[in-house]
Design a protein around this motif. Structure first.
Motif, short mmCIF file in Angstrom:
data_model
loop_
_atom_site.label_atom_id
_atom_site.label_comp_id
_atom_site.label_asym_id
_atom_site.label_seq_id
_atom_site.Cartn_x
_atom_site.Cartn_y
_atom_site.Cartn_z
N ASN A 1 0.84 -1.19 0.00
CA ASN A 1 0.00 0.00 0.00
C ASN A 1 0.87 1.23 0.00
N VAL A 2 0.73 2.06 -1.02
CA VAL A 2 1.54 3.28 -1.08
C VAL A 2 0.61 4.47 -1.19
N TYR A 3 0.63 5.28 -0.15
CA TYR A 3 -0.22 6.46 -0.12
C TYR A 3 0.59 7.67 -0.57
N LEU A 4 0.24 8.22 -1.72
CA LEU A 4 0.94 9.42 -2.22
C LEU A 4 -0.05 10.55 -2.45
N ASP A 5 -0.88 10.78 -1.44
CA ASP A 5 -1.88 11.85 -1.55
C ASP A 5 -1.94 12.67 -0.26
N TYR A 6 -0.76 12.95 0.28
CA TYR A 6 -0.66 13.66 1.56
C TYR A 6 -1.25 15.06 1.53
N SER A 7 -1.43 15.63 0.32
CA SER A 7 -2.08 16.94 0.25
C SER A 7 -3.58 16.82 0.42
N ALA A 8 -4.11 15.63 0.17
CA ALA A 8 -5.55 15.42 0.39
C ALA A 8 -5.81 15.32 1.89
N THR A 9 -5.05 14.47 2.52
CA THR A 9 -5.10 14.36 3.98
C THR A 9 -3.94 13.49 4.43
#
Lengths: 389, 148
Positions: free
Chosen positions: A3-11
């Motif tokens: 699992n790679v989360y690359l949407d830190y600007s979303a939350t």
């Protein structure tokens, strides 16, 4: 699957240390901060402490921090509160074409009420023109609002210069710093802003918690009416655990700022370098100078962003896109439009944001899969480099 | 929970009939990259029967899935039958699309019509369903209806 989360600007995820601080305030320390017995005072102390922590992150005085339900409320309060307070003075607002919808839709609402709004352009790098700003000022201008860091392309606007112009003309200056907080050093005294919106869930704190900085001596009308909370300026029983979490997240962000910026920018640059080198017909939107350390916005020519997003999701990778097809309104990104990106290319944009928990292995995993995905979609696509658009 | 149902996802992840035919009897293109979706459908015709169909699509997940479904639906059909394929049938066969995505299948049915129109033009054929049909009619009007 990885699992790679690359949407830190979303939350962002709430950090363990933050959650640990919050938990007692749901259960045993549940008192209303307005209550006068010990259980209430204990909660009041917690809010006071969080106010100090948030103030410290932006070099404000604690009394200048007003807790809200998040960035959207802060933006709404700033613009509606300023307009209501200053309505006898004028009816003109200056903002930019690339603000968050919390600002743009508030301004659109005000236009229907008879206010006039100037929306400043951005240049091909993503920056506003200070001359256009100064030229737009009239004797009816009551508020200038320019975001500190853009949420899509990450460009950092020259807020100190904007504030100096506003001050010269005696106009209130607000900045939406939701994407900036914790991602670059922010000193409200140095910036010279009157009002600043910030949010907790972008800095590893809980959602539904934010603040409006109101410089001492600045007066705007209240937005929420009711009890005497927040020094009589923002009614409603405090979101106690949310405020405690925001405070702790701000404290960590302050202590970790240098490392965070270094970590994010190194991985972001590595991601950019690999994508540009290994996937043909890809372009970075916005300049890489003066940019959010974790933000990368890329156009993949000849394919569409939602398709890319869905295929990445199949590999456990989370990103966002500026494509119209991904939005409920079917409108392509207003930010990329303002940047001058042709509409057919906006449909093929993906925003990646790296954060504290991203690793180099994550980036390699993303790029490796991205190469296959882009090739596959280009194989399906009815447009390509030989056919053209 | 997911944006699309399993049938749509299957047609998106493993699209059928992707590509171009070597000597197509008809080629139809509909949409434009500016709108975010552009679909090309090609057909091979034997007698009055569509024996093969291929597509190439620039677009979102539902545009690709509906291209795959639409081409699958017309293979084996007569021209007259293919002209009767409606958006609703394409969407129904996909098990439904999110309301905001319905315009993507409008694209598929128009691309089929355009491919058949091209075939008819080249072969001097006339079909009642193509009477007065304009393959270049404004393609953007589907988008406006869906504004929230």
């Amino acid at each position: 699957m990885r699992n790679v989360y690359l949407d830190y600007s979303a939350t962002t995820p709430v950090k363990e240390e933050v959650l640990k601080e919050m938990i007692p305030y749901f259960t045993e320390k549940f008192g209303n901060p307005s209550s006068l017995y010990d259980k209430g005072l204990e909660s009041k102390d917690a809010v006071t402490h969080a106010r100090e922590q948030v103030a410290a992150l932006i070099n404000a005085k604690p009394a200048e921090i007003y807790f809200t339900a998040g960035g959207t409320e802060s933006d709404n309060w700033a613009v509606f509160g300023a307009c209501e307070k200053l309505k006898s003075k004028g009816n003109h607002i200056i903002t930019t074409k690339i603000e968050h919808h919390a600002m743009l839709h508030s301004c659109a609402f005000l236009e229907k009420q008879g206010y006039e709004v100037t929306y400043l352009d951005i240049d091909k790098d993503g920056f506003i023109d200070l001359k256009q700003l100064e030229d737009a000022i009239t004797d009816k201008t009551i508020l200038i609002s320019v975001m500190l860091v853009n949420n899509e392309i990450g460009t950092i606007q020259p807020i100190k210069e904007v504030a100096a112009i506003a001050k010269k003309h005696g106009i209130l200056i607000h900045t939406d710093a939701v994407q900036g907080l914790g991602n670059l050093p922010i000193d409200v005294k140095d910036l010279g802003v009157d009002l600043m919106s910030v949010s907790s869930h972008k800095i590893y704190g809980p959602k539904g918690s934010g603040a409006l900085y109101i410089r001492k001596g600045v007066s705007i009308s209240n937005y929420l009416h009711g009890g005497a909370q927040e020094n009589r300026r923002r009614a409603g029983t405090e979101n106690l655990a949310g405020i405690v979490g925001f405070g702790k997240a701000a404290e960590i962000a302050k202590n970790n700022l240098e490392n965070h910026i270094k970590h994010c920018s190194e991985l972001r640059n590595y991601l950019k370098d690999r994508i540009i080198a290994e996937i043909p017909d890809t372009y970075v939107n916005g300049t890489m100078e003066k940019r959010h350390p974790g933000n990368l916005n890329i156009t993949f020519k000849y394919i569409e962003g939602e398709s890319i997003l869905l295929l990445l999701n199949q590999f456990g990778i989370s990103v966002s896109t500026g494509s119209a097809c991904s939005s409920t309104s079917l409108e392509p990104s207003h930010v990329l439009s303002a940047l001058g990106v042709p509409v057919e290319m906006i449909h093929g944009t993906v925003r990646f944001t790296v954060g504290d928990f991203t690793t180099k292995e994550d980036i390699d995993y993303v790029v490796d899969n991205l190469k296959t995905i882009v090739a596959k979609l280009r194989e399906i696509s009815s447009v390509n480099s030989t056919k053209g658009w | 929970m997911a944006l699309y149902n399993d049938i749509v996802m299957d047609h998106f992840l493993n699209p059928k009939n992707v590509g171009e035919l070597e000597n197509p009897d008809g080629t139809g293109v509909y949409g434009s990259p500016v709108c975010g979706d552009m679909m090309q459908i090609q057909i091979k015709v034997d007698g009055e029967k569509i024996t093969d169909a291929k597509f190439k699509t620039f677009g979102c997940g539902s545009a690709i899935a509906s291209s795959s479904m639409a081409t699958s639906m017309i293979i084996g059909k007569t021209i007259e039958e293919a002209l009767e394929v409606t958006n609703k049938e394409i969407i129904d066969n996909l098990g439904g699309l999110p309301p905001v995505k319905v315009h993507c299948s409008v694209l598929a049915d128009k691309a089929i019509k355009n491919a058949i129109y091209d075939y008819a033009q080249k072969n001097g054929k006339h079909y009642a369903a193509l009477e007065g049909y304009d393959p270049n009619a404004d393609e953007d009007d589907d988008h406006g209806d869906i504004e929230e």
